[in-house]
Write an enzyme that holds these catalytic residues in place. Structure first.
Site, short mmCIF file in Angstrom:
data_model
loop_
_atom_site.label_atom_id
_atom_site.label_comp_id
_atom_site.label_asym_id
_atom_site.label_seq_id
_atom_site.Cartn_x
_atom_site.Cartn_y
_atom_site.Cartn_z
N TYR A 196 -2.03 0.35 10.75
CA TYR A 196 -2.04 -0.12 9.36
C TYR A 196 -0.75 0.27 8.65
CZ TYR A 196 -3.72 -0.82 4.57
OH TYR A 196 -3.86 -1.23 3.27
N SER A 208 0.86 -1.18 0.00
CA SER A 208 0.00 0.00 0.00
C SER A 208 0.89 1.22 0.00
CB SER A 208 -0.88 0.01 1.26
OG SER A 208 -1.51 1.25 1.44
#
Length: 266
Positions: free
Chosen positions: A164, A151
């Site tokens: 995250y 990501s």
């Protein structure tokens, strides 16, 4: 579960996709199947991957569903052992590490350690588990490819994303380190780092099912990425000639300049 039969004369190459029950994983499985791969669909939700396998079969493609939690190392090892490596055929040629996810947006000061642990388990240890288990088969194929869906959160931070971001930084580092350690062996390590992708479940899961908060993530963004956009990127990277390695490919929608700079229309 029974052995997954992979080999037969003139069998197509095999791609294993984790987290294939929805979103980017399901879209990637469809794209790889259309590109000529026999796809092994893994995810925790057995009904979803069985339905996807049936859909692909109806379209004339080959797919095998296998219910799997990548955070369960014993189950992952059982899955790897179940792959039928006997007889002719190319074996497992591609592994797409897609299983992952985010939980919460609390600041570091008040974040729930259980959420952080869950994110680390799937985004980091899940990648480690399945990659370790399938490396022998990927090596034996003579042209293996490991894809890690990280990501842009693995490349830069933002407020409220600590857990995250930390997990995706871990996934990013696995890709970098593995590429160094495998150099000289017939395996590519490709990292795809998507930015803002609008799927049915990612934001909804992150906000514990709160539809209003999930929708706010994409408010005013005319065209966020779709799961199909990322699947197209993954498939393009995988189908380059074997000597071509796409080390890191960052893909964002045009409206997103960084993790925190997004153009939103009023």
């Amino acid at each position: 579960m029974p052995a997954v039969p992979l080999h037969r004369p003139e069998a197509p190459p095999v791609a294993v996709v984790t987290g294939a029950s929805s979103g980017i994983g399901a879209a990637t499985a469809r794209r790889l199947a259309a590109a000529g791969y026999r796809v092994v669909l893994t995810a925790r939700r057995k009904d979803r991957i069985e339905a996807l396998a049936a859909e692909l079969a109806e379209a004339g493609h080959e797919a095998v569903p296998y219910a799997l939690d990548v955070t369960d190392r014993a189950a992952v090892d059982e899955f790897a052992a179940s792959l039928d490596h006997h007889g002719p055929g190319p074996g497992v040629q591609v592994l797409v590490n897609n299983a992952g996810g985010a939980l919460g947006t609390d600041p570091v000061e008040t974040a729930d350690p259980a959420d952080w642990r869950a994110m680390y388990e799937v985004n980091v240890l899940g990648v480690l588990n399945i990659t370790q288990a399938l490396l022998p088969s990927l090596t034996a194929s003579g042209a293996g490819t490991v894809v890690i869906l990280s990501s842009t959160a693995g490349l830069a931070t933002y407020e409220g994303g600590g857990g995250y971001v930390a997990a995706k930084h871990g996934a990013h580092v696995i890709a970098e380190t593995l590429r160094l350690e495998l150099v000289g062996r017939p395996i590519r390590v490709i990292e795809i780092a998507p930015g803002m992708v609008k799927t049915d479940e990612f934001a909804l899961t992150r906000f514990g099912g709160d539809e209003e908060k999930a929708a706010a993530v994409y408010a005013g963004v005319a065209e966020p990425l779709t799961a199909e956009d990322v699947a197209d990127t993954v498939t393009w990277s995988v189908t380059r000639p074997p000597h071509v390695n796409i080390d890191l490919l960052v893909v964002r929608p045009r409206a997103q300049a960084s993790n925190y700079k997004v153009h939103r229309e009023s």
